[in-house]
Every structure is written in C-alpha cells, then in structure tokens.
Design an enzyme around this catalytic site. Structure first.
Site, PDB file in Angstrom:
ATOM      1  N   TRP A 132      49.122  14.543  32.808  1.00  0.00           N
ATOM      2  CA  TRP A 132      50.275  15.186  32.190  1.00  0.00           C
ATOM      3  C   TRP A 132      51.125  15.997  33.165  1.00  0.00           C
ATOM      4  O   TRP A 132      52.241  16.365  32.837  1.00  0.00           O
ATOM      5  CB  TRP A 132      49.783  16.146  31.092  1.00  0.00           C
ATOM      6  CG  TRP A 132      48.651  17.011  31.526  1.00  0.00           C
ATOM      7  CD1 TRP A 132      47.326  16.806  31.294  1.00  0.00           C
ATOM      8  CD2 TRP A 132      48.724  18.205  32.335  1.00  0.00           C
ATOM      9  NE1 TRP A 132      46.569  17.794  31.892  1.00  0.00           N
ATOM     10  CE2 TRP A 132      47.402  18.664  32.540  1.00  0.00           C
ATOM     11  CE3 TRP A 132      49.786  18.928  32.893  1.00  0.00           C
ATOM     12  CZ2 TRP A 132      47.105  19.808  33.281  1.00  0.00           C
ATOM     13  CZ3 TRP A 132      49.498  20.056  33.635  1.00  0.00           C
ATOM     14  CH2 TRP A 132      48.170  20.491  33.827  1.00  0.00           C
ATOM     15  N   HIS A 157      48.520   7.249  28.657  1.00  0.00           N
ATOM     16  CA  HIS A 157      48.944   8.542  29.190  1.00  0.00           C
ATOM     17  C   HIS A 157      48.117   9.669  28.572  1.00  0.00           C
ATOM     18  O   HIS A 157      47.409   9.476  27.577  1.00  0.00           O
ATOM     19  CB  HIS A 157      50.430   8.763  28.892  1.00  0.00           C
ATOM     20  CG  HIS A 157      51.181   9.418  30.002  1.00  0.00           C
ATOM     21  ND1 HIS A 157      50.629  10.396  30.822  1.00  0.00           N
ATOM     22  CD2 HIS A 157      52.460   9.265  30.443  1.00  0.00           C
ATOM     23  CE1 HIS A 157      51.526  10.793  31.705  1.00  0.00           C
ATOM     24  NE2 HIS A 157      52.640  10.134  31.500  1.00  0.00           N
ATOM     25  N   GLY A 208      43.764  11.618  37.948  1.00  0.00           N
ATOM     26  CA  GLY A 208      43.175  12.592  37.044  1.00  0.00           C
ATOM     27  C   GLY A 208      42.067  13.380  37.709  1.00  0.00           C
ATOM     28  O   GLY A 208      42.012  13.504  38.931  1.00  0.00           O
ATOM     29  N   SER A 209      41.172  13.876  36.900  1.00  0.00           N
ATOM     30  CA  SER A 209      40.093  14.744  37.374  1.00  0.00           C
ATOM     31  C   SER A 209      38.962  13.939  37.997  1.00  0.00           C
ATOM     32  O   SER A 209      38.858  12.720  37.812  1.00  0.00           O
ATOM     33  CB  SER A 209      39.538  15.553  36.204  1.00  0.00           C
ATOM     34  OG  SER A 209      38.869  14.694  35.275  1.00  0.00           O
ATOM     35  N   GLU A 230      43.114   8.456  42.205  1.00  0.00           N
ATOM     36  CA  GLU A 230      43.725   9.627  42.841  1.00  0.00           C
ATOM     37  C   GLU A 230      43.258  10.817  42.023  1.00  0.00           C
ATOM     38  O   GLU A 230      43.726  11.030  40.908  1.00  0.00           O
ATOM     39  CB  GLU A 230      45.245   9.500  42.872  1.00  0.00           C
ATOM     40  CG  GLU A 230      45.919  10.472  43.837  1.00  0.00           C
ATOM     41  CD  GLU A 230      46.280  11.793  43.188  1.00  0.00           C
ATOM     42  OE1 GLU A 230      45.479  12.748  43.343  1.00  0.00           O
ATOM     43  OE2 GLU A 230      47.328  11.878  42.553  1.00  0.00           O
ATOM     44  N   LEU A 231      42.321  11.578  42.576  1.00  0.00           N
ATOM     45  CA  LEU A 231      41.629  12.601  41.811  1.00  0.00           C
ATOM     46  C   LEU A 231      42.027  14.004  42.268  1.00  0.00           C
ATOM     47  O   LEU A 231      43.071  14.191  42.858  1.00  0.00           O
ATOM     48  CB  LEU A 231      40.119  12.371  41.924  1.00  0.00           C
ATOM     49  CG  LEU A 231      39.662  10.940  41.578  1.00  0.00           C
ATOM     50  CD1 LEU A 231      38.155  10.795  41.731  1.00  0.00           C
ATOM     51  CD2 LEU A 231      40.105  10.545  40.178  1.00  0.00           C
TER      52      LEU A 231
END
Length: 454
Positions: A132, A157, A208-209, A230-231
C-alpha cells in the site's frame, strides 16, 4: 467467511468505500480470460504493445488530480507526494517506450552453428502481490515492463488501497489494452494460495514484508514457479566526518521522512562519526522540527499520518522497547491514532529493535561511532540488504568501499531511491531478483537458446 473489503481515510478514520470480494468462480473467470488474452497478446509485435503504453501515460496525465486524491485518501500520503508518484509512473512508461524494443532484441551468440542466439519469450500470466505504501508506483514498475515483454498480469493489491487497484485496471482498459491483459483481483491470502497452484499462473512478483515474502516463496517453490521478492529494508545512512551537512542535510532528512517514513528503502539507521556528531544532531533535529504536519490533502503538508492505526501502534512498541534498552528520545515519540510524531532516538545500540528491525514510520535511530571503519562495520551489521548510503566529501574513498556493502544498492551523497534506468532489488532477507531497467523487463521471460545448422 469475509466477503467484502472496507477502505478508510487514515487521517480522519472516515469510511471511504466497501468492495465485494471476488468469488471463487469470479477468480476462475479472470484466470481463463488472462490465459486466452495471453495467446493473442504475445503474438503482437513489440512496437504494437509499446504503442499502447503511450495511451497509458496519457491516461495517467489526464487523470493525475483524481488519482492523486485517491492515493491520499486511501493511505494518507501528502497530496504533493501523491502527485509526484503519478508523475514518476509516467516517467517509467516513457523509459520503456524508448527502450523495450532493444531490451527484447535477440542476442546473437557466435558459435560453430550457422546461427545461434538467445530469444526472449514471455512466460504467460504473472501474478503481482503489491503493498500500500506506493500504491501506483509499485504496481506500474512491475506491470509496464512485464506487459511490454508480452506477458499478462493479475494484481492482488493491499486491501486498504483497493480503490487504487481498481482504478489501475480501469486505466489499462481506457488505454485500449485488450481485456484480460491487466486484471485486479479483489481477494485475500487464501485466494492467492489457490491462484499459485493454478497452471495458468506462471510466476509471481511480491513487494512486501519478510513474512509475506517467505510465504510466497514457499508457495512458489511448492509449485515450481519463478518468483521475484522485494522485501523489507533497514537501510543505513553513514555520515562521515568530512560530510558537507549544509549541502546534504535536506536529502538526509528526506531519506527518512519521505512518505511519512513508510518506505522499504528509507534511511532508518543513521551511523554518524563522532567528529561530526553534535553538528549532525543539531542540523538534523532542526530540519525535522520544520516538517509541516497536517491534513494530507493540504498542499503545504510535508508529513502526515501513517496508513493505518495498527502500523502506528507497532512503531510505538518498537520505540518503547528500544527506550527500555537505553535509547534516548531527542525529539518526538507521541502517537495520536494513526499519527506518529517524527521521532529522533539517540544512544542507540545494535541490540535495540530500532536498529535490528524494520521501522515503518518517521523514526530516526542515531548511532555514534568513533571511526570510518567502525561506521562501515556497523552499517553491515544487520540481516537486511536493500541499500546503504554514505555522505562524504571523499567519494573516491567511498567508492573503494563498494565491495564491502552486500546490499542491492550503494548510494554516495544521495538517498537510496528507485530509478527506471537502474536495476532495483535486495539481498539477504530483503529478497531477490531485480525490477526496473533491462533486468526488470527480463524478469519474467524465457531466455530461449536457438541453435541453427544448415
């Protein structure tokens, strides 16, 4: 079972919209449409696909005001930064309009064959799971090169920016992309698991995480599908004794406070050599105090609330645990709902959460070190690997340190940032694979060896 998603304005808590989640049958319909669209989309010449990208850029430009408002209302980004996000998406599209054709050209390889080369063929339907914090930019930097390469895309999303997700699909349709070329899925994590097991989905990209990355990597491995992750990040900002603070302090503050501190590549640990430490604290604190907190819809607001109240609560706990371990509050450390006051912590050590964890919000952890060597050692003392930045007048000496930095990026006298012209991604628990540049365009293609003898 949850059947709808509600979105809220984080600044005032007002309810924005309620969205009906896609049923299992609806998801299957979208998968079938993606599969059939791919069969024709991949056959188009690159120049035909790229021509539609210009339509997409035009749509973004014409609807910038409306789209910027949507971003700000859904996740609280200051409106000026929302406009800049849309403009960056347009710049990205322009880059791939100019470069897609030669990025995807066959690579001729000299061998004993009459002719041998590498061709770049699209894989098919690619699933994107996106966050987000940059609800348009994160999606577009995946979607534009992926579609230009001949793939089709499905977007899951973050639920709090569902309106943005639906608006993005509408942009592609209005730009005359074939129906099914880009589709938004209004679903949950259970829906993602089912999608990953479907043969139509050929690969997945997630931003994200660390926790989400491990789950997606597990699903991708289980189903033998490529993944790009891609964290999180905990970027170090090294400030050496010869740094020109008067020249760079605004960049240094922006590196932490942009997007209200909600960026994976933000500077989160400021490692400052003691010779310049007091001067740094004075100038940094002064600039942070000058940030203008307010309603994100106001043009003069430079910092606002976080995207959700629970995010501010998590940050508050990380700060408090660090204080309990000896960190000192130099500025800030007040929370009001989703708002977290810009905060400066000193006396930070490597055992504290604000040093070893990702802090997603406007908290700057300051670490004093005695020497340049200690600064680089401290910068590398963590499990993340997105980027490191160093500020110094001796950039030649900093350049010699490049190999000591294991991260995906090393920026000298500049904040770490993404640029369509340069590959972007991390190492260690910050993920793997690269977005943007030529590498991003080739992330989801079959590098096919072709060998011809007469």
């Amino acid at each position: 079972m949850k059947t709808s998603i509600k979105t809220y304005h984080p600044f005032n808590g007002n309810h924005l919209e309620t969205y009906t989640m896609d049923s299992e049958s609806k998801l299957k319909e979208k998968l079938k449409l993606a599969d059939s669209t791919f069969k024709t989309w991949k056959q188009l010449e690159i120049k035909t696909r790229v021509a539609l990208m210009q339509n997409l850029a035009n749509e973004l430009h014409q609807n910038k005001t409306e789209l910027s408002l949507l971003i700000t209302k859904e996740m609280g980004k200051p409106i000026a930064e929302s406009r800049a996000e849309i403009e960056k998406c347009i710049y990205l599209i322009d880059f791939y309009i100019q470069n897609s054709d030669h990025f995807l050209q066959d690579d001729i390889i000299a061998t004993e064959a009459h002719e041998s080369f590498i061709s770049y063929d699209p894989l098919g339907c690619i699933l994107a799971v996106m966050p987000w914090n940059y609800p348009f930019w994160q999606v577009f930097r995946f979607a534009v090169p992926t579609l230009a390469a001949g793939n089709v895309a499905l977007l899951k999303h973050a639920s709090n920016v569902t309106g943005c997700a639906i608006a993005i699909e509408k942009l592609f349709l209005n730009a005359k992309f074939p129906k099914g070329c880009f589709q938004t899925l209004v679903t949950d994590h259970e829906g993602i698991e089912k999608l990953m097991s479907n043969d139509i989905v050929k690969a997945v990209s997630l931003t994200g995480s660390e926790k989400a990355g491990r789950k997606i990597a597990e699903l991708a491995g289980k189903n033998l599908k490529p993944s790009l992750l891609e964290l999180g990040g905990n970027n170090a900002c090294i400030v050496l004794k010869d740094a020109d603070l008067d020249r760079h302090i605004e960049t240094i503050v922006k590196a932490r406070m942009q997007n209200s501190g909600q960026s994976c590549i933000a500077a989160k640990r400021f490692i400052v050599v003691e010779d310049i430490y007091d001067d740094f604290i004075e100038k940094f604190t002064s600039k942070v105090k000058a940030l203008n907190y307010g309603n994100p819809l106001e043009d003069d607001t430079t910092i606002s609330c976080l995207a959700r109240e629970d995010l501010a609560e998590t940050l508050e706990k990380q700060v408090q645990r660090s204080i309990d371990l000896g960190a000192k509050v130099t500025l800030g450390n007040t929370r009001d709902g989703a708002y977290f006051q810009p905060t400066i912590l000193t006396n930070v050590t490597a055992e504290m959460p604000v040093f070893k964890e990702e802090t997603f919000g406007p908290v700057a952890a300051i670490i004093k070190v005695q020497s340049e060597d200690e600064a680089y050692t401290m910068a590398s003392k963590y499990k993340f690997g997105l980027g490191t930045m160093v500020f110094t007048s001796d950039y030649d000496a900093a350049l010699q340190r490049t190999s000591e930095i294991e991260d995906g990026a090393f920026f000298i006298n500049e904040m770490v940032k993404s640029d369509p012209r340069l590959p972007f991604g991390g190492t260690k628990i910050s993920g793997y694979g690269r977005e943007l540049s030529k590498e991003g365009m080739l992330a989801f293609v079959n590098r096919k060896t072709v060998y011809i003898n007469k």
